[in-house]
Design a protein around this motif. Structure first.
Motif, short mmCIF file in Angstrom:
data_model
loop_
_atom_site.label_atom_id
_atom_site.label_comp_id
_atom_site.label_asym_id
_atom_site.label_seq_id
_atom_site.Cartn_x
_atom_site.Cartn_y
_atom_site.Cartn_z
N THR A 74 -0.21 5.67 -16.14
CA THR A 74 -0.54 4.06 -15.12
C THR A 74 -0.39 2.85 -16.87
OG1 THR A 74 -2.82 2.89 -15.43
CG2 THR A 74 -1.50 4.38 -13.42
N LEU A 112 -4.36 9.68 -7.99
CA LEU A 112 -3.85 8.71 -7.05
C LEU A 112 -3.62 7.71 -7.50
CD1 LEU A 112 -4.70 7.50 -3.83
CD2 LEU A 112 -7.50 7.14 -5.14
N GLU A 113 -3.80 7.69 -9.03
CA GLU A 113 -3.33 6.02 -9.57
C GLU A 113 -1.59 6.31 -10.37
OE1 GLU A 113 -6.49 8.32 -10.41
OE2 GLU A 113 -7.49 6.25 -11.01
N ASN A 154 -0.40 5.65 -7.29
CA ASN A 154 0.24 4.63 -7.16
C ASN A 154 0.99 3.81 -7.52
OD1 ASN A 154 -1.63 3.01 -4.75
ND2 ASN A 154 -3.39 3.89 -5.79
N ALA A 155 1.22 4.31 -8.96
CA ALA A 155 1.80 3.49 -9.52
C ALA A 155 3.38 4.20 -9.59
CB ALA A 155 2.34 4.21 -10.91
N TRP A 156 4.24 4.99 -8.68
CA TRP A 156 4.94 5.45 -8.62
C TRP A 156 6.04 5.14 -7.53
CZ3 TRP A 156 6.81 10.94 -9.10
CH2 TRP A 156 7.85 11.58 -9.01
N ASP A 157 7.17 4.52 -7.69
CA ASP A 157 8.48 3.70 -7.31
C ASP A 157 8.84 4.23 -6.21
OD1 ASP A 157 10.19 1.85 -6.26
OD2 ASP A 157 10.33 1.03 -8.00
N GLU A 171 -7.88 9.43 0.46
CA GLU A 171 -7.25 8.57 0.31
C GLU A 171 -5.66 8.83 -0.25
OE1 GLU A 171 -10.33 9.86 -3.27
OE2 GLU A 171 -10.28 8.85 -1.14
N ILE A 172 -5.92 10.12 -0.83
CA ILE A 172 -4.38 10.40 -1.42
C ILE A 172 -3.48 10.34 0.06
CG2 ILE A 172 -3.29 12.32 -2.07
CD1 ILE A 172 -5.55 12.50 -4.17
N LEU A 179 -2.85 7.19 1.43
CA LEU A 179 -1.74 6.75 0.21
C LEU A 179 0.12 7.41 1.18
CD1 LEU A 179 -1.26 5.41 -3.32
CD2 LEU A 179 0.24 6.83 -1.99
N ASP A 205 0.93 5.49 4.02
CA ASP A 205 1.55 4.13 4.23
C ASP A 205 2.31 4.06 3.29
OD1 ASP A 205 0.72 1.51 4.06
OD2 ASP A 205 1.28 1.74 2.10
N ARG A 206 3.01 5.74 2.36
CA ARG A 206 4.20 5.93 2.02
C ARG A 206 5.82 6.86 2.66
NH1 ARG A 206 1.44 3.34 -1.04
NH2 ARG A 206 1.41 2.61 -3.12
#
Length: 237
Positions: free
Chosen positions: A103, A171-172, A175-178, A206-207, A210, A213-214
């Motif tokens: 991250t 997961l982290e 989450n950091a991926w744009d 949770e993955i 996410l 959601d993306r």
């Protein structure tokens, strides 16, 4: 990304299907590369440019070697220096980076485990593995890049396929991926926890949440790994 006209795509798809039935061999843990290949073909992508984060080995348990053998190339990321050298020797068309992905840019401590598939920069994951009887072999300081730095400085274009298996920090990193900057058509992500007894392993919901959601849907799942496909790319084909 190479997209074919519909009529050419249909002919190429039928020809590829015949060839696949004759000679398909999976190099992934549970056939994830063949699932990805089928999905990418439906998207009109015959030779994907890939990004393999946590590549581990040039061929064994590889989600990208199937594509490499068929003319594709990309970027392989492996934090373990010894394993990275092995990948470099076998995958000469690929750019092989001996870095960790996290991250923030900087350095990280890689916990090299005796079971090499479990090596990790996550101290929490390393502690869990040792509690389960897995032993640490050594610690190595390695450069660490964020997904943004990796994509900007080392990928010649947006990857069509991303394989992600980095033991405890998947997961982290997601989450950091744009996703506004780089939106791959397909991800293969490890989504099962490691346990001594497979009955106790759990899916990392949770993955999946996410990725949903993306804007990605579950195209396939092998229990160990999940194949996610971009809903926009799918709708556009």
């Amino acid at each position: 990304m190479r997209r074919l006209p519909p009529e050419v795509h249909a002919k190429a798809s039928m020809a590829a299907d015949r060839l696949l039935r004759r000679s398909a061999r999976s190099y992934s843990q549970a056939g994830e590369d063949l699932i990805a290949r089928f999905a990418l073909r439906e998207l009109g992508i015959m030779r994907p440019y890939y990004l393999d984060i946590g590549a581990h080995h040039p061929t064994w348990l590889s989600n990208t070697y199937f594509f490499y053998r068929r003319g594709s190339n990309g970027v392989c990321v492996e934090a373990d220096p010894k394993l990275n050298r092995k990948i470099q020797r076998r995958r000469r068309r690929d750019l092989c980076l001996n870095v960790a992905i996290g991250t923030e840019d900087g350095t990280a401590t890689l916990h090299v485990m005796r079971t090499s598939t479990l090596s990790t920069i996550s101290a929490a994951s390393m502690s869990e593995y040792t509690e389960l009887g897995r032993r640490e072999r050594r610690e190595v300081q390695v450069p660490m890049l964020t997904p943004a730095t990796l994509l900007r400085e080392h990928c010649v274009r947006k990857p069509n396929l991303v394989s992600l298996d980095i033991e405890g920090i998947d997961l982290e990193v997601l989450n950091a991926w744009d996703f506004d900057v780089a939106r791959p058509e397909l991800f293969i992500v490890e989504t099962l926890t490691f346990t001594k007894q497979r009955q106790l392993a759990r899916k990392r919901q949770e993955i999946a949440a996410l990725m949903a959601d993306r804007g990605y849907f579950v195209y396939g799942d092998t229990r160990v790994n999940t194949v996610f496909v971009d809903e926009r790319a799918w709708a556009a084909t």
